[in-house]
Design a protein around this motif. Structure first.
Motif, short mmCIF file in Angstrom:
data_model
loop_
_atom_site.label_atom_id
_atom_site.label_comp_id
_atom_site.label_asym_id
_atom_site.label_seq_id
_atom_site.Cartn_x
_atom_site.Cartn_y
_atom_site.Cartn_z
N SER A 103 0.83 -1.21 0.00
CA SER A 103 0.00 0.00 0.00
C SER A 103 0.86 1.26 0.00
N ALA A 104 1.97 1.24 0.71
CA ALA A 104 2.84 2.42 0.77
C ALA A 104 3.54 2.65 -0.57
N ILE A 105 4.05 1.59 -1.17
CA ILE A 105 4.73 1.75 -2.46
C ILE A 105 3.71 2.14 -3.53
N GLY A 106 2.54 1.54 -3.50
CA GLY A 106 1.49 1.92 -4.44
C GLY A 106 1.11 3.38 -4.32
N ARG A 107 1.04 3.86 -3.10
CA ARG A 107 0.72 5.27 -2.86
C ARG A 107 1.84 6.17 -3.37
N ALA A 108 3.09 5.76 -3.18
CA ALA A 108 4.23 6.54 -3.68
C ALA A 108 4.19 6.65 -5.20
N VAL A 109 3.90 5.54 -5.87
CA VAL A 109 3.81 5.55 -7.34
C VAL A 109 2.66 6.45 -7.78
N GLN A 110 1.51 6.33 -7.11
CA GLN A 110 0.34 7.14 -7.45
C GLN A 110 0.61 8.63 -7.25
N MET A 111 1.24 8.98 -6.14
CA MET A 111 1.51 10.39 -5.87
C MET A 111 2.50 10.98 -6.88
N SER A 112 3.49 10.18 -7.26
CA SER A 112 4.42 10.64 -8.29
C SER A 112 3.66 10.90 -9.58
N ALA A 113 2.83 9.94 -9.98
CA ALA A 113 2.09 10.03 -11.24
C ALA A 113 1.11 11.19 -11.28
#
Length: 140
Positions: A103-113
């Motif tokens: 969930s944390a890595i997914g959120r990091a990818v989403q926030m970058s995007a």
């Protein structure tokens, strides 16, 4: 921000940043000659990979994730006719670390995007950009 490009020969140029960093770029090499550097379009994709990777690592670390490596693979399709703009770009992250939370890595990818990666957000005005990620244990 300012960069310069200096012609060497053929389709080869050296780009230099105002900070003094240089890179060789070559559109196409002469027949039989080795290509001396990435093309300008490859440089754009390298920029996307670097920009988004910086975001993912920085955001993940702020979430107290123990990231040990982050690798971004960017795959793109271009229009057949000039101008041969990118039409599709996919960024796949492989994030290595200790006890990483999906969930944390997914959120990091989403926030970058969606918010932070200027390069991918800018190119997203012309191309469809997608993202994916996977998590791997820290390499020894």
């Amino acid at each position: 921000m300012q960069v310069t490009s200096k012609w060497i020969d053929g389709m080869c140029f050296v780009g230099t940043t105002e900070g003094g960093h240089s890179v060789v770029m070559e559109g196409s090499a002469a027949e039989g000659a080795a290509k001396r550097g990435p093309s300008p379009m490859e440089m754009l994709l390298l920029g996307v990979a670097g920009c988004s990777s910086i975001d993912v690592v920085m955001i993940a670390e702020k979430q107290r994730q123990k990231v040990t490596d982050c690798r971004a693979t960017v795959t793109a399709k271009r229009a057949d006719d000039a101008p041969r703009v990118f039409t599709e770009i996919h960024i796949h992250f492989k994030v290595f670390g200790h006890d990483l939370k999906e969930s944390a890595i997914g959120r990091a990818v989403q926030m970058s995007a969606e918010k932070y990666c200027s390069a991918s957000i800018m190119l997203g005005k012309a191309a469809k950009i997608t993202h994916s990620f996977e998590i791997a244990g820290a390499e020894k």
